[in-house]
Design a protein around this motif. Structure first.
Motif, PDB file in Angstrom:
ATOM      1  N   UNK A  25       8.232 -12.592 -10.114  1.00  0.00           N
ATOM      2  CA  UNK A  25       8.281 -11.679 -11.264  1.00  0.00           C
ATOM      3  C   UNK A  25       9.045 -10.404 -10.938  1.00  0.00           C
ATOM      4  N   UNK A  26       9.223 -10.158  -9.617  1.00  0.00           N
ATOM      5  CA  UNK A  26       9.831  -8.913  -9.159  1.00  0.00           C
ATOM      6  C   UNK A  26       8.958  -7.715  -9.558  1.00  0.00           C
ATOM      7  N   UNK A  27       7.661  -7.873  -9.400  1.00  0.00           N
ATOM      8  CA  UNK A  27       6.699  -6.814  -9.684  1.00  0.00           C
ATOM      9  C   UNK A  27       6.202  -6.238  -8.364  1.00  0.00           C
ATOM     10  N   UNK A  28       5.544  -5.084  -8.460  1.00  0.00           N
ATOM     11  CA  UNK A  28       4.951  -4.487  -7.256  1.00  0.00           C
ATOM     12  C   UNK A  28       3.689  -5.250  -6.865  1.00  0.00           C
ATOM     13  N   UNK A  49       3.072   0.647 -11.502  1.00  0.00           N
ATOM     14  CA  UNK A  49       4.320   1.228 -12.038  1.00  0.00           C
ATOM     15  C   UNK A  49       5.145   0.095 -12.614  1.00  0.00           C
ATOM     16  N   UNK A  50       6.075   0.426 -13.516  1.00  0.00           N
ATOM     17  CA  UNK A  50       6.911  -0.620 -14.098  1.00  0.00           C
ATOM     18  C   UNK A  50       7.710  -1.331 -13.007  1.00  0.00           C
ATOM     19  N   UNK A  51       8.081  -2.571 -13.165  1.00  0.00           N
ATOM     20  CA  UNK A  51       7.895  -3.363 -14.376  1.00  0.00           C
ATOM     21  C   UNK A  51       6.519  -4.031 -14.475  1.00  0.00           C
ATOM     22  N   UNK A  52       5.723  -4.058 -13.406  1.00  0.00           N
ATOM     23  CA  UNK A  52       4.416  -4.702 -13.501  1.00  0.00           C
ATOM     24  C   UNK A  52       3.756  -4.713 -12.137  1.00  0.00           C
ATOM     25  N   UNK A  53       2.478  -5.080 -12.116  1.00  0.00           N
ATOM     26  CA  UNK A  53       1.718  -5.049 -10.852  1.00  0.00           C
ATOM     27  C   UNK A  53       0.898  -6.324 -10.650  1.00  0.00           C
ATOM     28  N   UNK A  54       0.946  -6.819  -9.426  1.00  0.00           N
ATOM     29  CA  UNK A  54       0.039  -7.887  -8.995  1.00  0.00           C
ATOM     30  C   UNK A  54      -0.980  -7.204  -8.080  1.00  0.00           C
ATOM     31  N   UNK A  55      -2.256  -7.263  -8.435  1.00  0.00           N
ATOM     32  CA  UNK A  55      -3.276  -6.561  -7.654  1.00  0.00           C
ATOM     33  C   UNK A  55      -4.221  -7.560  -6.997  1.00  0.00           C
ATOM     34  N   UNK A  56      -4.260  -7.527  -5.674  1.00  0.00           N
ATOM     35  CA  UNK A  56      -5.027  -8.493  -4.859  1.00  0.00           C
ATOM     36  C   UNK A  56      -6.263  -7.785  -4.298  1.00  0.00           C
TER      37      UNK A  56
END
Ligand code: C5P
Length: 231
Positions: A29-32, A122-129
């Motif tokens: 996704x190219x997210x943080x 922050x944009x564009x999106x976040x994956x939180x583990x």
């Protein structure tokens, strides 16, 4: 009103494949990516180094507030840098995991780490583990996943992971550590590890990493329509 930043939370105990799924999703996704467990591990590690008791909530919260922590992207993945020192390998030991789980049971510590974790969004999106990403840290996340697997399978996976990294462990000791850590993480009064009511639970016991990733990608596609995915 600012546009909503999309968030996917992935919670569950260790050895369920969360790390693999989260890195995969962040890449496609190219997210943080927020590895919240790494923050608790760094705090546990720093406390041991500074000789702070793992039960002293007030001093640990103070330490959390002044943590000079940076996550840097490198070829081999994300490195954790504490006060200029690379602690990526040091925080992956079972001792660091156990220390993390002890400090994580203290309300003062969890409160002190909340803002640090939310700042990752922050944009564009976040994956939180993590353990409480969907329940406490990002309760408004659009997609919440909770991964599980049998304790035997999780111990076997952790054993193979640590062996690959050249860290010596034996399976019975590892199983005991895992059970103790589960009991502490699931039984603690504050933010116990558990699925949010709106989380999708995936039992990964009989799935390989590719199968879990495929299943998760389908859920991402059906939740966030028209989201571009890299190959
Ligand atoms: O995920 P990981 O095994 O690296 O986490 C280490 C420990 O940190 C967990 O056993 C848990 O006690 C704690 N933790 C937590 N909440 C999170 C992430 C980790 O309490 N969101």
């Amino acid at each position: 009103m600012p546009a909503e930043i999309p968030i996917i939370t992935v919670d569950g105990p260790s050895g369920t494949g969360k790390g693999t799924v989260c890195s995969y999703l962040a890449e496609r996704l190219d997210w943080r990516l927020l590895d919240s467990g790494a923050i608790y591990r760094v705090l546990g590690h720093a406390a041991l180094q500074e000789g702070i008791s793992l039960a002293d909530g007030e001093r640990l919260a103070g330490l959390a507030g002044r943590l000079d922590l940076d996550f840097r992207q490198s070829n081999g993945g994300i490195r954790a840098i504490l006060a200029g020192v690379d602690v990526t390998d040091a925080i992956r030991t079972e001792a660091a995991g156990a220390a993390a789980s002890q400090v994580a049971a203290l309300p003062e510590v969890r409160a002190a780490l909340l803002a640090i974790q939310r700042a990752f969004c922050r944009p564009p999106g976040l994956i939180a583990d993590g353990r409480d990403m969907g329940t406490v840290v990002f309760p408004a996340a659009r997609l919440k996943l909770y991964l599980t697997a049998s304790p035997e399978e999780r111990a076997r996976r952790r054993y193979n992971q640590l062996k690959q990294k050249g860290i010596g462990v034996n399976l019975p000791d590892l199983s005991t550590d895992i059970r103790q850590r589960d009991a502490r993480d699931e039984g603690r009064a504050i933010s116990p590890s558990r699925p949010a009511p709106d989380a999708i639970v995936i039992d990964t016991t009989n799935l390989d990493a590719g199968e879990v990733c495929n299943r998760v990608v389908s859920l991402v596609q059906s939740t966030f329509h028209k989201l571009p995915l890299k190959n």
